[in-house]
Design an enzyme around this catalytic site. Structure first.
Site, PDB file in Angstrom:
ATOM      1  N   ASP A  99       0.863  -1.184   0.000  1.00 50.00           N
ATOM      2  CA  ASP A  99       0.000   0.000   0.000  1.00 50.00           C
ATOM      3  C   ASP A  99       0.899   1.232   0.000  1.00 50.00           C
ATOM      4  O   ASP A  99       2.091   1.141   0.286  1.00 50.00           O
ATOM      5  CB  ASP A  99      -0.922   0.009   1.225  1.00 50.00           C
ATOM      6  CG  ASP A  99      -2.190   0.828   1.013  1.00 50.00           C
ATOM      7  OD1 ASP A  99      -2.330   1.484  -0.047  1.00 50.00           O
ATOM      8  OD2 ASP A  99      -3.050   0.820   1.909  1.00 50.00           O
ATOM      9  N   ASP A 100       0.311   2.375  -0.340  1.00 50.72           N
ATOM     10  CA  ASP A 100       1.091   3.612  -0.349  1.00 50.72           C
ATOM     11  C   ASP A 100       1.374   4.105   1.065  1.00 50.72           C
ATOM     12  O   ASP A 100       2.454   4.589   1.362  1.00 50.72           O
ATOM     13  CB  ASP A 100       0.385   4.701  -1.172  1.00 50.72           C
ATOM     14  CG  ASP A 100      -1.037   5.000  -0.714  1.00 50.72           C
ATOM     15  OD1 ASP A 100      -1.577   4.288   0.152  1.00 50.72           O
ATOM     16  OD2 ASP A 100      -1.636   5.954  -1.249  1.00 50.72           O
ATOM     17  N   ASP A 103      -2.026   4.637   7.796  1.00 49.36           N
ATOM     18  CA  ASP A 103      -2.369   5.834   8.561  1.00 49.36           C
ATOM     19  C   ASP A 103      -2.792   5.419   9.971  1.00 49.36           C
ATOM     20  O   ASP A 103      -1.966   5.274  10.857  1.00 49.36           O
ATOM     21  CB  ASP A 103      -3.468   6.594   7.818  1.00 49.36           C
ATOM     22  CG  ASP A 103      -3.756   7.966   8.388  1.00 49.36           C
ATOM     23  OD1 ASP A 103      -3.559   8.174   9.596  1.00 49.36           O
ATOM     24  OD2 ASP A 103      -4.194   8.850   7.632  1.00 49.36           O
TER      25      ASP A 103
END
Length: 166
Positions: A99-100, A103
């Site tokens: 994933d980028d 969070d």
């Protein structure tokens, strides 16, 4: 769940993102071997393409989870497309999840529950989600909003000093 408005902005250019994704591939090259990549859409698509090229992994699968609906607030998660059952077999052993960003960790937790034996890698990590990731490149503070290149056009950025003047 509504996130507080982030205090800091971290714009990432295409060049910077490419360098960071290649750095992640380099870091991952000593792990594995990986039979496939499962990328978390949409943010994981670009780093998955770069990492698959760098590591020679041809099989790329997606898990589609919607969480950021208006780019500022995070709401309930919805799995739009799950991981193929064959890849999920054996807990995802030999699978690289990409994933980028991690969070709060809520999206990562959903995928971890489906693929507990997979290796989880993100380009960027924030403190709340960091414990769910095995490998990442850059950690940013929880109150930083990352603006990815696919979300931006070229525009003037005011100097930092201007944004802190009261």
């Amino acid at each position: 769940m509504n996130s507080p408005k982030p205090d800091k902005a971290f714009p990432v250019s295409w060049d910077q993102f490419h360098r960071d994704a290649r750095a992640l591939a380099w870091r991952l090259s000593g792990s594995g071997p990986f039979n496939a990549i499962v990328c978390i859409t949409r943010g994981g698509l670009v780093p998955a393409a770069i990492i698959s090229r760098e590591l020679g992994i041809r099989l790329i699968e997606t898990v589609c989870i919607a969480s950021y609906h208006d780019y500022k607030t995070q709401s309930g998660l919805q799995v739009l497309k799950d991981v193929d059952e064959k890849l999920a077999a054996n807990g995802g052993e030999g699978i690289l999840v990409v994933d980028d960003l991690v969070d709060t960790g809520s999206t990562a937790k959903v995928v971890r529950d489906r693929l507990p034996k997979a290796h989880f890698a993100t380009v960027y990590a924030k403190p709340l989600g960091r414990p769910l990731v095995d490998t990442f490149i850059t950690e940013v503070s929880q109150d930083t909003w990352i603006y990815f290149p696919w979300d931006m056009g070229l525009a003037f950025q005011p100097p930092i000093a201007q944004s802190t003047e009261g």
